[in-house]
Design an enzyme around this catalytic site. Structure first.
Site, PDB file in Angstrom:
ATOM      1  N   CYS A  39       6.042 -73.924  39.031  1.00  0.00           N
ATOM      2  CA  CYS A  39       5.170 -73.418  37.962  1.00  0.00           C
ATOM      3  C   CYS A  39       4.633 -72.018  38.203  1.00  0.00           C
ATOM      4  CB  CYS A  39       4.020 -74.380  37.705  1.00  0.00           C
ATOM      5  SG  CYS A  39       2.826 -74.528  39.060  1.00  0.00           S
ATOM      6  N   HIS A  87      -1.403 -76.436  39.154  1.00  0.00           N
ATOM      7  CA  HIS A  87      -0.455 -76.095  38.090  1.00  0.00           C
ATOM      8  C   HIS A  87      -0.965 -74.885  37.310  1.00  0.00           C
ATOM      9  CE1 HIS A  87       2.721 -76.491  35.225  1.00  0.00           C
ATOM     10  NE2 HIS A  87       1.855 -76.478  34.242  1.00  0.00           N
ATOM     11  N   ASP A 111       3.948 -72.806  28.495  1.00  0.00           N
ATOM     12  CA  ASP A 111       4.088 -73.270  29.876  1.00  0.00           C
ATOM     13  C   ASP A 111       5.562 -73.541  30.133  1.00  0.00           C
ATOM     14  OD1 ASP A 111       4.093 -74.563  32.299  1.00  0.00           O
ATOM     15  OD2 ASP A 111       2.702 -76.152  31.731  1.00  0.00           O
TER      16      ASP A 111
END
Length: 271
Positions: free
Chosen positions: A71, A110, A125
């Site tokens: 991420c 995250h 995202d």
């Protein structure tokens, strides 16, 4: 346009041939193209290699070297791309709830992005693995929003926002977060934890994911899974490092790193 990313190289990497502009069509389209071509993967932590977050390293690894990342790498790169195009972007940090109870207290491990566009706020995202958001969500609570795959929504509970997706008829939370912008140092600290700490899954398991228009592909150690909407998942057990290599290269489109220990690490993955 401004920024530290070679935009033309990135657009070639994700197969984008249209013009780009700071508009919703570009934001959504690039998010979809990104997750289809730059896979989620954690080979660096698995091999004991550092995960670098500066723009030059991210561009080299994910754009020029044919690799992927997780991420922090994915969303930091995507943020630089969006800023180069002209978007106003800030980073947020979240506590993962996927495969955890709704009331679990997890670490902030995250990253996601907030984008301001024409007086509205959007979330995107490109770094959440096998359940990644394909597109962008308007920052609005309690509204089901379509994506290229499952519907998603945002809910507010106990002062936190939660990103949820509708999976087999049930709303499941991916993570929870607030709207305070995070700084790079926040990601550096979290990145060190997830890439090196023994409690993290990344140093001891192989995890990969890629999402195309018609399927989600994921790999956890020896198990390769393909999910299509409305169908039962296809699960394949990969016997050895040669089979894992083949899936990483052919299905996840990865150019594998040259590393003397790669095959041994793949053969020693948990069953």
């Amino acid at each position: 346009m401004h920024g530290s990313i070679d935009l033309d190289a990135y657009l070639r990497r994700v197969g984008w041939r249209a013009a780009v502009a700071a508009d919703l069509a570009t934001l959504r389209g690039l998010a979809v193209a990104h997750v289809a071509t730059i896979p989620f993967e954690n080979l660096n932590p698995l091999l004991g290699l550092p995960v670098e977050l500066d723009p030059a390293a991210l561009q080299q690894k994910l754009v020029h070297d044919g690799r992927g990342g997780y991420c922090f790498e994915q969303n930091l790169l995507f943020a630089e791309v969006l800023r180069t195009i002209g978007f106003e972007v800030s980073g947020l940090i979240a506590r993962v709830l996927w495969q955890h109870p709704e009331d679990a207290v997890t670490a902030q491990t995250h990253m996601l992005l907030r984008v301001e566009l024409d007086g509205e706020s959007w979330l995107t995202d490109v770094g959440f693995g096998g359940q990644v958001l394909t597109g962008a969500l308007r920052l609005q609570a309690d509204v089901e929003q379509p994506t290229g795959h499952e519907p998603f929504r945002l809910v507010v509970r106990d002062g936190d926002w939660r990103m949820q997706s509708l999976v087999r008829g049930q709303w499941l939370s991916l993570y929870r977060f607030d709207l305070r912008p995070s700084q790079l140092i926040d990601y550096v600290v979290a990145n060190h934890y997830v890439s090196t700490h023994p409690a993290s899954r990344f140093p001891s398991n192989l995890i990969a994911a890629r999402t195309t228009a018609d399927r989600r592909m994921s790999l956890l150690n020896h198990e390769y899974t393909v999910r299509r909407l409305g169908q039962e998942p296809e699960r394949h057990s990969l016997r050895d490092s040669a089979a894992i290599r083949r899936v990483l290269e052919e299905e996840f489109l990865l150019r594998l790193p040259v590393h003397a220990d790669l095959d041994r690490r793949l053969d020693s993955l948990p069953g």
